[in-house]
Design a protein around this motif. Structure first.
Motif, PDB file in Angstrom:
ATOM      1  N   LYS A 127       7.637  42.834 -44.572  1.00 19.77           N
ATOM      2  CA  LYS A 127       6.524  43.004 -43.628  1.00 19.77           C
ATOM      3  C   LYS A 127       6.634  41.967 -42.513  1.00 19.77           C
ATOM      4  O   LYS A 127       5.633  41.377 -42.099  1.00 19.77           O
ATOM      5  CB  LYS A 127       5.192  42.856 -44.353  1.00 19.77           C
ATOM      6  CG  LYS A 127       4.954  43.885 -45.451  1.00 19.77           C
ATOM      7  CD  LYS A 127       3.630  43.648 -46.142  1.00 19.77           C
ATOM      8  CE  LYS A 127       3.388  44.678 -47.238  1.00 19.77           C
ATOM      9  NZ  LYS A 127       2.095  44.438 -47.933  1.00 19.77           N
ATOM     10  N   ALA A 128       7.835  41.761 -42.024  1.00 21.56           N
ATOM     11  CA  ALA A 128       8.096  40.660 -41.094  1.00 21.56           C
ATOM     12  C   ALA A 128       7.254  40.759 -39.830  1.00 21.56           C
ATOM     13  O   ALA A 128       6.575  39.795 -39.440  1.00 21.56           O
ATOM     14  CB  ALA A 128       9.582  40.627 -40.745  1.00 21.56           C
ATOM     15  N   CYS A 164      13.816  40.675 -24.045  1.00 22.54           N
ATOM     16  CA  CYS A 164      12.689  40.386 -24.941  1.00 22.54           C
ATOM     17  C   CYS A 164      11.960  39.115 -24.507  1.00 22.54           C
ATOM     18  O   CYS A 164      10.722  39.047 -24.536  1.00 22.54           O
ATOM     19  CB  CYS A 164      13.186  40.241 -26.377  1.00 22.54           C
ATOM     20  SG  CYS A 164      13.779  41.784 -27.125  1.00 22.54           S
ATOM     21  N   GLN A 165      12.725  38.093 -24.109  1.00 20.99           N
ATOM     22  CA  GLN A 165      12.099  36.856 -23.652  1.00 20.99           C
ATOM     23  C   GLN A 165      11.282  37.087 -22.379  1.00 20.99           C
ATOM     24  O   GLN A 165      10.172  36.547 -22.231  1.00 20.99           O
ATOM     25  CB  GLN A 165      13.173  35.797 -23.405  1.00 20.99           C
ATOM     26  CG  GLN A 165      13.944  35.379 -24.645  1.00 20.99           C
ATOM     27  CD  GLN A 165      15.103  34.462 -24.316  1.00 20.99           C
ATOM     28  OE1 GLN A 165      14.993  33.587 -23.470  1.00 20.99           O
ATOM     29  NE2 GLN A 165      16.219  34.661 -24.987  1.00 20.99           N
ATOM     30  N   LEU A 166      11.802  37.868 -21.459  1.00 23.19           N
ATOM     31  CA  LEU A 166      11.077  38.158 -20.222  1.00 23.19           C
ATOM     32  C   LEU A 166       9.809  38.965 -20.502  1.00 23.19           C
ATOM     33  O   LEU A 166       8.796  38.801 -19.808  1.00 23.19           O
ATOM     34  CB  LEU A 166      11.981  38.909 -19.248  1.00 23.19           C
ATOM     35  CG  LEU A 166      13.153  38.112 -18.670  1.00 23.19           C
ATOM     36  CD1 LEU A 166      14.017  38.998 -17.784  1.00 23.19           C
ATOM     37  CD2 LEU A 166      12.639  36.909 -17.880  1.00 23.19           C
ATOM     38  N   VAL A 167       9.858  39.833 -21.505  1.00 23.80           N
ATOM     39  CA  VAL A 167       8.657  40.592 -21.879  1.00 23.80           C
ATOM     40  C   VAL A 167       7.563  39.648 -22.349  1.00 23.80           C
ATOM     41  O   VAL A 167       6.395  39.763 -21.946  1.00 23.80           O
ATOM     42  CB  VAL A 167       9.003  41.631 -22.967  1.00 23.80           C
ATOM     43  CG1 VAL A 167       7.730  42.220 -23.561  1.00 23.80           C
ATOM     44  CG2 VAL A 167       9.874  42.738 -22.393  1.00 23.80           C
ATOM     45  N   ALA A 202      13.734  41.897 -31.158  1.00 25.45           N
ATOM     46  CA  ALA A 202      14.629  40.734 -31.127  1.00 25.45           C
ATOM     47  C   ALA A 202      15.206  40.445 -32.512  1.00 25.45           C
ATOM     48  O   ALA A 202      16.402  40.156 -32.651  1.00 25.45           O
ATOM     49  CB  ALA A 202      13.868  39.521 -30.600  1.00 25.45           C
ATOM     50  N   ILE A 203      14.369  40.520 -33.541  1.00 22.67           N
ATOM     51  CA  ILE A 203      14.855  40.295 -34.905  1.00 22.67           C
ATOM     52  C   ILE A 203      15.882  41.353 -35.297  1.00 22.67           C
ATOM     53  O   ILE A 203      16.970  41.045 -35.813  1.00 22.67           O
ATOM     54  CB  ILE A 203      13.674  40.307 -35.902  1.00 22.67           C
ATOM     55  CG1 ILE A 203      12.775  39.075 -35.692  1.00 22.67           C
ATOM     56  CG2 ILE A 203      14.180  40.349 -37.340  1.00 22.67           C
ATOM     57  CD1 ILE A 203      13.372  37.778 -36.139  1.00 22.67           C
ATOM     58  N   PRO A 245      22.598  35.721 -39.327  1.00 25.71           N
ATOM     59  CA  PRO A 245      22.056  35.783 -40.692  1.00 25.71           C
ATOM     60  C   PRO A 245      20.590  36.174 -40.702  1.00 25.71           C
ATOM     61  O   PRO A 245      19.811  35.731 -39.856  1.00 25.71           O
ATOM     62  CB  PRO A 245      22.263  34.357 -41.222  1.00 25.71           C
ATOM     63  CG  PRO A 245      22.381  33.503 -40.009  1.00 25.71           C
ATOM     64  CD  PRO A 245      23.048  34.356 -38.965  1.00 25.71           C
ATOM     65  N   ASN A 246      20.243  36.996 -41.658  1.00 23.71           N
ATOM     66  CA  ASN A 246      18.870  37.461 -41.801  1.00 23.71           C
ATOM     67  C   ASN A 246      18.090  36.445 -42.639  1.00 23.71           C
ATOM     68  O   ASN A 246      17.652  36.729 -43.758  1.00 23.71           O
ATOM     69  CB  ASN A 246      18.857  38.844 -42.457  1.00 23.71           C
ATOM     70  CG  ASN A 246      17.504  39.504 -42.384  1.00 23.71           C
ATOM     71  OD1 ASN A 246      16.648  39.111 -41.591  1.00 23.71           O
ATOM     72  ND2 ASN A 246      17.292  40.495 -43.223  1.00 23.71           N
ATOM     73  N   ASP A 247      17.929  35.233 -42.086  1.00 21.12           N
ATOM     74  CA  ASP A 247      17.273  34.166 -42.835  1.00 21.12           C
ATOM     75  C   ASP A 247      16.500  33.264 -41.890  1.00 21.12           C
ATOM     76  O   ASP A 247      16.330  33.564 -40.711  1.00 21.12           O
ATOM     77  CB  ASP A 247      18.290  33.360 -43.661  1.00 21.12           C
ATOM     78  CG  ASP A 247      19.369  32.711 -42.805  1.00 21.12           C
ATOM     79  OD1 ASP A 247      19.131  32.518 -41.593  1.00 21.12           O
ATOM     80  OD2 ASP A 247      20.448  32.387 -43.329  1.00 21.12           O
TER      81      ASP A 247
END
Length: 447
Positions: free
Chosen positions: A222-223, A301-304, A416-417, A426-428
């Motif tokens: 549920k990130a 994404c950062q500009l958003v 972004a993730i 890495p997904n960490d």
């Protein structure tokens, strides 16, 4: 050896010893293989089998085992779905979630607390608006510079330590800020206010970064929803901060609101120290920081995020003059701001849930951008519209504006993730920390 839970599903594949080809070894994913009140090895050794092989899958599948039990008569394939988490882990998650949620609420209130009455006190000490305005701005400046640094250092600094320390800094600085009215006027007052606010900014941006990154690690399924919930609590804190501060200021003077909030933050820090265990997360020391943040999709994404908070800052500065034509009472004017901010805070978890449910984050982000664009045109309204500004239209447009901005903020984070993991990061916690840090930095820059 950890205790085991009841096996929920068991299936059997019958084969004959004369047909060795049929005796295949298929991978079976087990969340937990346990028997009530027994050790795992004892349980396995008690099974009527000729050979037992236990192996572990890749490190990315934590707490996962592959177990094969080969009998003379059949090949037994046990598939266990551990839907129920161990009580210790459930309590741990509750403690972590509770402390981070309350912390974000109070840190958000700490940021906005001084808005109603600090300018009056600063002017009585000889500070002009341009000077005491720096006291407000320096908090965001610290967040812009140091949030990415905190995100980069998460693999080195323990998340639990950052949690205690950041809450302690925010609470302690809040209490110190409450005694500024006893400071000598002039340069001394301004220097002390800036110094305390800078240190408080260190604590605030550290907690904002570590809370989002850590909770995403603890609740990976549920990130986006968790990130949106923390954004909601921080937003609610920013909304109630001025109201709470103004009320306590009228009740007990300048020091009371800062002391009350500071004591609350110190209490949560102590509560976390007592209840929250050491947060141990599998982390990879990522070296491609620039490769992560300078990718074109990540820059978008950062500009958003930057555009979202730039609109927030612009709206705060221009909305009140725009509404003067309607001669609103202060209470009604304040209600307009509360409604618009409340819509943003309360709708962020909804967008987070939609992202986690599988709907395209980019599509949702584009939807939010379209809604916010059209809403801005109606608030004015834009010169090419033939109708004049009306109060009800402005309020409706503000509601949809905040709805669109919350979609942009949450869905861009989800995108972004997802994009970072697809590109091999890495997904960490190391990746989460860098992304949360840069997003916090862009938010501070926009404000």
């Amino acid at each position: 050896m950890a205790d085991l839970e009841v096996i929920q599903e068991v299936t059997f594949k019958h084969v004959t010893p004369e047909d060795p080809v049929a005796l295949t070894r298929e991978s079976v994913t087990l969340d937990h293989l346990t028997a009530p009140g027994s050790d795992k090895d004892d349980y396995l050794s008690s099974q009527p089998c000729r050979h037992i092989t236990t192996s572990f899958d890749s490190p990315s599948e934590q707490n996962t085992e592959t177990v094969f039990i080969e009998s003379e008569v059949f090949f037994e394939e046990k598939t266990v779905k551990g839907n129920d988490k161990p009580p210790e882990k459930t309590r741990r998650h509750k403690y972590i979630l509770c402390c981070f949620t309350l912390g974000n609420l109070l840190v958000g209130a700490c940021y906005s607390l001084l808005a109603p009455f600090f300018p009056q006190v600063a002017e009585s000490k000889g500070a002009s608006p341009s000077k005491y305005g720096m006291v407000f701005a320096v908090y965001e400046l610290v967040g812009f510079v140091f949030s990415p640094i905190y995100g980069r250092l998460l693999p080195v600094l323990k998340p639990t330590f950052l949690m205690y320390a950041s809450l302690f800094l925010c609470g302690g600085c809040s209490i110190l800020f409450g005694f500024l009215h006893k400071s000598p006027p002039g340069t001394a007052f301004l220097a002390l206010a800036l110094a305390i606010r800078i240190v408080q900014g260190f604590g605030g941006c550290a907690f904002y970064t570590v809370s989002s990154a850590t909770l995403i690690t603890e609740f990976p399924e549920k990130a986006t929803f968790i990130y949106a919930t923390m954004e909601m609590m921080y937003g609610v804190g920013m909304i109630i901060g001025p109201t709470l501060g103004g009320g306590l200021y009228q009740l007990g003077g300048y020091a009371l609101p800062f002391v009350v909030l500071g004591v609350g933050l110190l209490f949560i820090s102590l509560l976390a120290f007592i209840l929250v265990p050491e947060i141990e997360a599998v982390m990879t020391h990522t070296t491609g920081y620039r490769r992560l943040l300078l990718h074109p999709r990540m820059i978008i994404c950062q500009l958003v995020v930057f555009s979202c908070f730039m609109i927030f800052g612009y709206n705060d500065a221009t909305l009140e003059p725009h509404l003067r034509r309607f001669n609103l009472q202060p209470a009604v004017l304040g209600l307009v701001f509360v409604i618009s901010g409340g819509v943003y805070a309360l709708t962020t978890p909804i967008w987070g849930y939609l992202c986690d449910s599988g709907i395209s984050s980019r599509f949702l982000c584009l939807t939010g951008a379209s809604i916010s664009f059209l809403s801005i045109l109606l608030i004015g309204p834009a010169p090419f519209f033939s109708f004049e500004a009306d109060l009800w239209l402005i309020i409706v447009a503000l509601i949809f504006l905040e709805l669109g901005l919350s979609a942009k903020m949450v869905c861009s984070f989800s995108a972004a993730i997802q994009d970072s993991v697809k590109r091999g990061f890495p997904n960490d916690l190391s990746t989460y920390g860098m992304i949360c840090g840069i997003f916090a930095s862009m938010a501070s820059l926009g404000l």
